[in-house]
Design an enzyme around this catalytic site. Structure first.
Site, PDB file in Angstrom:
ATOM      1  N   CYS A   9      35.079  28.175  -1.289  1.00  0.00           N
ATOM      2  CA  CYS A   9      33.945  27.596  -2.022  1.00  0.00           C
ATOM      3  C   CYS A   9      33.439  26.401  -1.217  1.00  0.00           C
ATOM      4  O   CYS A   9      33.735  26.289  -0.017  1.00  0.00           O
ATOM      5  CB  CYS A   9      34.334  27.226  -3.451  1.00  0.00           C
ATOM      6  SG  CYS A   9      35.622  25.968  -3.592  1.00  0.00           S
ATOM      7  N   ASN A  12      36.500  23.191  -2.132  1.00  0.00           N
ATOM      8  CA  ASN A  12      37.915  23.625  -2.234  1.00  0.00           C
ATOM      9  C   ASN A  12      38.710  22.756  -3.213  1.00  0.00           C
ATOM     10  O   ASN A  12      39.886  22.496  -3.031  1.00  0.00           O
ATOM     11  CB  ASN A  12      38.581  23.658  -0.845  1.00  0.00           C
ATOM     12  CG  ASN A  12      39.937  24.375  -0.821  1.00  0.00           C
ATOM     13  OD1 ASN A  12      40.818  24.003  -0.060  1.00  0.00           O
ATOM     14  ND2 ASN A  12      40.124  25.383  -1.632  1.00  0.00           N
ATOM     15  N   CYS A  14      37.555  23.137  -6.837  1.00  0.00           N
ATOM     16  CA  CYS A  14      37.304  23.754  -8.157  1.00  0.00           C
ATOM     17  C   CYS A  14      37.464  25.276  -8.094  1.00  0.00           C
ATOM     18  O   CYS A  14      38.498  25.818  -8.491  1.00  0.00           O
ATOM     19  CB  CYS A  14      35.909  23.400  -8.677  1.00  0.00           C
ATOM     20  SG  CYS A  14      35.665  21.628  -8.988  1.00  0.00           S
ATOM     21  N   ARG A  15      36.455  25.986  -7.604  1.00  0.00           N
ATOM     22  CA  ARG A  15      36.439  27.448  -7.737  1.00  0.00           C
ATOM     23  C   ARG A  15      37.482  28.156  -6.874  1.00  0.00           C
ATOM     24  O   ARG A  15      38.205  29.024  -7.367  1.00  0.00           O
ATOM     25  CB  ARG A  15      35.029  27.975  -7.409  1.00  0.00           C
ATOM     26  CG  ARG A  15      33.981  27.538  -8.407  1.00  0.00           C
ATOM     27  CD  ARG A  15      32.572  27.759  -7.895  1.00  0.00           C
ATOM     28  NE  ARG A  15      32.283  26.875  -6.768  1.00  0.00           N
ATOM     29  CZ  ARG A  15      31.182  26.920  -6.046  1.00  0.00           C
ATOM     30  NH1 ARG A  15      30.272  27.842  -6.302  1.00  0.00           N
ATOM     31  NH2 ARG A  15      30.990  26.063  -5.057  1.00  0.00           N
ATOM     32  N   SER A  16      37.548  27.827  -5.562  1.00  0.00           N
ATOM     33  CA  SER A  16      38.483  28.601  -4.718  1.00  0.00           C
ATOM     34  C   SER A  16      39.954  28.291  -5.012  1.00  0.00           C
ATOM     35  O   SER A  16      40.778  29.215  -4.938  1.00  0.00           O
ATOM     36  CB  SER A  16      38.147  28.471  -3.228  1.00  0.00           C
ATOM     37  OG  SER A  16      38.203  27.156  -2.767  1.00  0.00           O
ATOM     38  N   ASP A 128      28.793  26.721  -9.578  1.00  0.00           N
ATOM     39  CA  ASP A 128      29.530  25.495  -9.237  1.00  0.00           C
ATOM     40  C   ASP A 128      29.672  24.639 -10.503  1.00  0.00           C
ATOM     41  O   ASP A 128      28.673  24.218 -11.082  1.00  0.00           O
ATOM     42  CB  ASP A 128      28.713  24.763  -8.162  1.00  0.00           C
ATOM     43  CG  ASP A 128      29.410  23.521  -7.656  1.00  0.00           C
ATOM     44  OD1 ASP A 128      30.385  23.079  -8.293  1.00  0.00           O
ATOM     45  OD2 ASP A 128      28.963  22.998  -6.623  1.00  0.00           O
TER      46      ASP A 128
HETATM   47  P1  4NP Z   1      33.883  23.674  -5.549  1.00  0.00           P
HETATM   48  O1  4NP Z   1      33.108  22.529  -6.361  1.00  0.00           O
HETATM   49  O2  4NP Z   1      32.990  24.065  -4.403  1.00  0.00           O
HETATM   50  O3  4NP Z   1      34.040  24.765  -6.549  1.00  0.00           O
HETATM   51  O4  4NP Z   1      35.195  23.047  -5.103  1.00  0.00           O
HETATM   52  C1  4NP Z   1      32.591  21.378  -5.778  1.00  0.00           C
HETATM   53  C2  4NP Z   1      33.415  20.311  -5.528  1.00  0.00           C
HETATM   54  C3  4NP Z   1      32.898  19.154  -4.982  1.00  0.00           C
HETATM   55  C4  4NP Z   1      31.557  19.062  -4.684  1.00  0.00           C
HETATM   56  C5  4NP Z   1      30.730  20.141  -4.936  1.00  0.00           C
HETATM   57  C6  4NP Z   1      31.245  21.298  -5.476  1.00  0.00           C
HETATM   58  N1  4NP Z   1      31.037  17.866  -4.153  1.00  0.00           N
HETATM   59  O5  4NP Z   1      29.786  17.782  -4.010  1.00  0.00           O
HETATM   60  O6  4NP Z   1      31.781  16.938  -3.849  1.00  0.00           O
END
Ligand code: 4NP
Length: 157
Positions: A9, A12, A14-16, A128
């Site tokens: 994702c 790294n 939340c989703r992955s 997201d």
């Molecule tokens: P992820 O979510 O891609 O599912 O881990 C996010 C985590 C952090 C951010 C964006 C999306 N960020 O902008 O810091």
């Protein structure tokens, strides 16, 4: 033959990591752990070294899944090291493909949207959840839990 699976994702956190935790739990339940190496990574580097987001960890834990991975950034070598690279959205897909100049089919065909394995949902992308509320984190688990059954079926056929 052991298959190496990488979930990707943006951050790294939340989703992955949720995808990694759900996949690991399902292969444990099915006694298939010996068949897989599983990891996750982000296309961005902001959270490198961090545990998954607290909200993602507590949502996963409420479904019986403990998330203990540490964030790392995907690198070009991962495209050769892993057999399947499952991304959460189309931006991840583009970012991962840009890691290599080697735009040949053997690399590109390894990289897929995880929701292409959905059984009961029609979405293409795992939204997201980072800037949203609790519903977004629940949705991540619901979507991934469903798609992971399809993925494991395809890998064990
Ligand atoms: P992820 O979510 O891609 O599912 O881990 C996010 C985590 C952090 C951010 C964006 C999306 N960020 O902008 O810091």
């Amino acid at each position: 033959m052991v298959k190496k699976i990488l979930f990707v994702c943006l951050g790294n956190i939340c989703r992955s990591p949720a995808a990694e935790g759900i996949f690991k739990q399902k292969i444990k339940e099915r006694d298939l752990e010996k068949l897989f190496v599983v990891d996750s990574a982000g296309t961005g580097s902001w959270h490198v070294g961090n545990l998954p987001d607290k909200r993602m960890r507590s949502t996963a834990l409420s479904r019986g899944i403990e998330l203990t991975s540490r964030s790392r950034q995907i690198e070009e070598n991962d495209l050769y090291e892993f057999d399947q690279i499952l991304v959460m959205d189309k931006a991840n897909l583009d970012a991962v493909k840009l890691l290599t100049k080697d735009q040949n089919n053997s690399v590109n065909s390894k990289i897929k949207l995880i929701l292409s394995y959905s059984k009961n949902f029609q979405l293409d992308e795992v939204p997201d959840p980072y800037y949203g509320g609790q519903n977004g984190f629940d949705k991540v688990i619901d979507l991934l839990d469903d798609a992971m059954d399809g993925l494991i079926d395809s890998l064990t056929d």
